[in-house]
Write a protein that holds these residues in place. Sequence first.
Motif, PDB file in Angstrom:
ATOM      1  N   ASP A 195       0.814  -1.217   0.000  1.00 33.42           N
ATOM      2  CA  ASP A 195       0.000   0.000   0.000  1.00 33.42           C
ATOM      3  C   ASP A 195       0.850   1.271   0.000  1.00 33.42           C
ATOM      4  O   ASP A 195       0.553   2.247  -0.686  1.00 33.42           O
ATOM      5  N   LEU A 196       1.917   1.249   0.796  1.00 40.37           N
ATOM      6  CA  LEU A 196       2.682   2.468   1.063  1.00 40.37           C
ATOM      7  C   LEU A 196       3.774   2.747   0.037  1.00 40.37           C
ATOM      8  O   LEU A 196       4.136   3.908  -0.192  1.00 40.37           O
ATOM      9  N   ILE A 197       4.320   1.698  -0.570  1.00 45.03           N
ATOM     10  CA  ILE A 197       5.503   1.835  -1.419  1.00 45.03           C
ATOM     11  C   ILE A 197       5.115   1.805  -2.900  1.00 45.03           C
ATOM     12  O   ILE A 197       4.272   1.021  -3.320  1.00 45.03           O
ATOM     13  N   SER A 198       5.762   2.660  -3.689  1.00 50.53           N
ATOM     14  CA  SER A 198       5.524   2.709  -5.141  1.00 50.53           C
ATOM     15  C   SER A 198       6.666   1.999  -5.863  1.00 50.53           C
ATOM     16  O   SER A 198       7.837   2.141  -5.493  1.00 50.53           O
ATOM     17  N   VAL A 199       6.311   1.244  -6.906  1.00 51.50           N
ATOM     18  CA  VAL A 199       7.310   0.541  -7.716  1.00 51.50           C
ATOM     19  C   VAL A 199       7.099   0.885  -9.186  1.00 51.50           C
ATOM     20  O   VAL A 199       6.054   1.419  -9.575  1.00 51.50           O
ATOM     21  N   GLN A 200       8.107   0.582  -9.999  1.00 50.81           N
ATOM     22  CA  GLN A 200       7.964   0.761 -11.445  1.00 50.81           C
ATOM     23  C   GLN A 200       8.712  -0.356 -12.155  1.00 50.81           C
ATOM     24  O   GLN A 200       9.658  -0.943 -11.607  1.00 50.81           O
ATOM     25  N   LYS A 201       8.267  -0.647 -13.394  1.00 50.42           N
ATOM     26  CA  LYS A 201       8.899  -1.695 -14.197  1.00 50.42           C
ATOM     27  C   LYS A 201       9.717  -1.053 -15.304  1.00 50.42           C
ATOM     28  O   LYS A 201       9.227  -0.180 -16.023  1.00 50.42           O
ATOM     29  N   ASP A 202      10.956  -1.480 -15.422  1.00 52.09           N
ATOM     30  CA  ASP A 202      11.821  -0.988 -16.488  1.00 52.09           C
ATOM     31  C   ASP A 202      11.310  -1.520 -17.827  1.00 52.09           C
ATOM     32  O   ASP A 202      11.098  -2.728 -17.986  1.00 52.09           O
ATOM     33  N   ALA A 203      11.107  -0.629 -18.785  1.00 54.60           N
ATOM     34  CA  ALA A 203      10.518  -1.007 -20.071  1.00 54.60           C
ATOM     35  C   ALA A 203      11.387  -2.010 -20.832  1.00 54.60           C
ATOM     36  O   ALA A 203      10.864  -2.875 -21.554  1.00 54.60           O
ATOM     37  N   GLU A 204      12.705  -1.919 -20.675  1.00 50.25           N
ATOM     38  CA  GLU A 204      13.598  -2.807 -21.415  1.00 50.25           C
ATOM     39  C   GLU A 204      13.878  -4.110 -20.673  1.00 50.25           C
ATOM     40  O   GLU A 204      13.728  -5.197 -21.229  1.00 50.25           O
ATOM     41  N   THR A 205      14.270  -3.998 -19.417  1.00 50.91           N
ATOM     42  CA  THR A 205      14.654  -5.200 -18.667  1.00 50.91           C
ATOM     43  C   THR A 205      13.462  -5.897 -18.021  1.00 50.91           C
ATOM     44  O   THR A 205      13.580  -7.057 -17.592  1.00 50.91           O
ATOM     45  N   LYS A 206      12.332  -5.199 -17.928  1.00 50.94           N
ATOM     46  CA  LYS A 206      11.124  -5.697 -17.252  1.00 50.94           C
ATOM     47  C   LYS A 206      11.339  -5.878 -15.745  1.00 50.94           C
ATOM     48  O   LYS A 206      10.501  -6.455 -15.047  1.00 50.94           O
ATOM     49  N   ILE A 208      11.366  -4.954 -11.917  1.00 54.70           N
ATOM     50  CA  ILE A 208      10.581  -4.084 -11.031  1.00 54.70           C
ATOM     51  C   ILE A 208      11.498  -3.540  -9.942  1.00 54.70           C
ATOM     52  O   ILE A 208      12.284  -4.287  -9.353  1.00 54.70           O
ATOM     53  N   SER A 209      11.396  -2.244  -9.670  1.00 58.68           N
ATOM     54  CA  SER A 209      12.204  -1.644  -8.615  1.00 58.68           C
ATOM     55  C   SER A 209      11.369  -0.634  -7.839  1.00 58.68           C
ATOM     56  O   SER A 209      10.374  -0.103  -8.334  1.00 58.68           O
ATOM     57  N   VAL A 210      11.789  -0.371  -6.621  1.00 61.83           N
ATOM     58  CA  VAL A 210      11.109   0.598  -5.753  1.00 61.83           C
ATOM     59  C   VAL A 210      11.510   2.004  -6.171  1.00 61.83           C
ATOM     60  O   VAL A 210      12.692   2.285  -6.377  1.00 61.83           O
ATOM     61  N   VAL A 211      10.535   2.904  -6.295  1.00 61.75           N
ATOM     62  CA  VAL A 211      10.838   4.305  -6.602  1.00 61.75           C
ATOM     63  C   VAL A 211      10.671   5.188  -5.370  1.00 61.75           C
ATOM     64  O   VAL A 211      11.141   6.328  -5.347  1.00 61.75           O
ATOM     65  N   SER A 212      10.040   4.683  -4.334  1.00 61.69           N
ATOM     66  CA  SER A 212       9.805   5.475  -3.125  1.00 61.69           C
ATOM     67  C   SER A 212      11.099   5.706  -2.349  1.00 61.69           C
ATOM     68  O   SER A 212      11.987   4.842  -2.318  1.00 61.69           O
ATOM     69  N   THR A 213      11.182   6.865  -1.721  1.00 54.81           N
ATOM     70  CA  THR A 213      12.231   7.156  -0.748  1.00 54.81           C
ATOM     71  C   THR A 213      11.566   7.246   0.626  1.00 54.81           C
ATOM     72  O   THR A 213      10.546   7.914   0.774  1.00 54.81           O
ATOM     73  N   VAL A 214      12.151   6.566   1.607  1.00 51.36           N
ATOM     74  CA  VAL A 214      11.585   6.556   2.954  1.00 51.36           C
ATOM     75  C   VAL A 214      12.507   7.337   3.884  1.00 51.36           C
ATOM     76  O   VAL A 214      13.718   7.112   3.912  1.00 51.36           O
ATOM     77  N   ILE A 215      11.918   8.261   4.635  1.00 52.20           N
ATOM     78  CA  ILE A 215      12.671   9.106   5.565  1.00 52.20           C
ATOM     79  C   ILE A 215      12.055   8.951   6.952  1.00 52.20           C
ATOM     80  O   ILE A 215      10.866   9.230   7.151  1.00 52.20           O
ATOM     81  N   LYS A 216      12.862   8.525   7.919  1.00 51.42           N
ATOM     82  CA  LYS A 216      12.387   8.493   9.306  1.00 51.42           C
ATOM     83  C   LYS A 216      12.574   9.885   9.887  1.00 51.42           C
ATOM     84  O   LYS A 216      13.664  10.461   9.805  1.00 51.42           O
ATOM     85  N   VAL A 217      11.500  10.450  10.463  1.00 53.01           N
ATOM     86  CA  VAL A 217      11.537  11.857  10.865  1.00 53.01           C
ATOM     87  C   VAL A 217      11.118  12.060  12.318  1.00 53.01           C
ATOM     88  O   VAL A 217      10.288  11.322  12.858  1.00 53.01           O
ATOM     89  N   THR A 218      11.710  13.087  12.913  1.00 56.30           N
ATOM     90  CA  THR A 218      11.286  13.609  14.210  1.00 56.30           C
ATOM     91  C   THR A 218      11.319  15.123  14.104  1.00 56.30           C
ATOM     92  O   THR A 218      12.266  15.687  13.532  1.00 56.30           O
ATOM     93  N   ALA A 219      10.283  15.787  14.599  1.00 52.10           N
ATOM     94  CA  ALA A 219      10.226  17.253  14.549  1.00 52.10           C
ATOM     95  C   ALA A 219      10.381  17.819  15.961  1.00 52.10           C
ATOM     96  O   ALA A 219       9.955  17.207  16.949  1.00 52.10           O
ATOM     97  N   PHE A 220      10.992  19.014  16.022  1.00 52.22           N
ATOM     98  CA  PHE A 220      11.265  19.661  17.309  1.00 52.22           C
ATOM     99  C   PHE A 220      10.765  21.100  17.284  1.00 52.22           C
ATOM    100  O   PHE A 220      10.906  21.802  16.284  1.00 52.22           O
TER     101      PHE A 220
END
Length: 263
Positions: A195-206, A208-220
């Motif tokens: 649900d949370l992560i986005s993937v894409q398929k390479d048109a040539e190699t077929k 699948i890889s993750v395109v999402s970047t995940v950042i663990k955050v804390t605000a002050f």
Amino acid sequence: MAGEERAFEQTFSFSPLPAKSFSFQQDKDTLVLLMKWSMLGRLSAQTYSFDSNFHPYSCETFALCFFKDPGVILSLRNMEAGVWVPLEKPVVSVSAELVPCTKISMELFDPIYSCGILRPSGHVVKCFHDVYPDYDELRQMLQEEDSEHYYVVGRMEREEFLFCLFKHLCLGGELCQYEDTIDPYISTTKKMYKDLISVQKDAETKKISVVSTVIKVTAFDEFGRCFPGTREEEQTFAYLIVDPVKRNVTLFYHIYGMGKFTL
């Protein structure tokens, strides 16, 4: 010179996307499990669009812009005494840590099935603990570095967002009722991750890889930590999950405590 650098520093603006929802927020079976694990009503996922190109090296700037954005501030909630409340003070700084997110299958968990943590039936092996009366080998592997099974999942794999998500679900909230088998943890982790992560398929190699970047955050704010929660706790966490292609970001967070007892 410092003024010039600030003038050229990238900025981001955000807009809430209230229509965006996730299947794990609506699936009854998942909600029942979250209730059992004392996370229901304390685990949240909200999605926002943003207006500039995102690159992982700008994750701290991105996170600070996020927590200072008026639209985000209006929608952001902390939990105090079981009630969602708005942030009291403006955010002045953030901690932003990139979390590896490369996995496209559940193979990472395969070693857990063959090392003595589980019985052949999938039931989790119980074990003695000085503090916790109802302890098991799975939680010991997740929490205790001197456990014989701690690195059955390798050091690099343990840092992956997929593993972090699994660990968060296994440890649960304040009144967590732990599972006797591993299957509910694995299936719920898979559902949420998908649900949370986005993937894409390479048109040539077929491939699948993750395109999402995940950042663990804390605000002050000016007085210290203000989000998520005001106290540091292993099971109080927040992640910004960025889809740079769609220019969407999901704030996925949990504030440790007693979850709701009804759906």
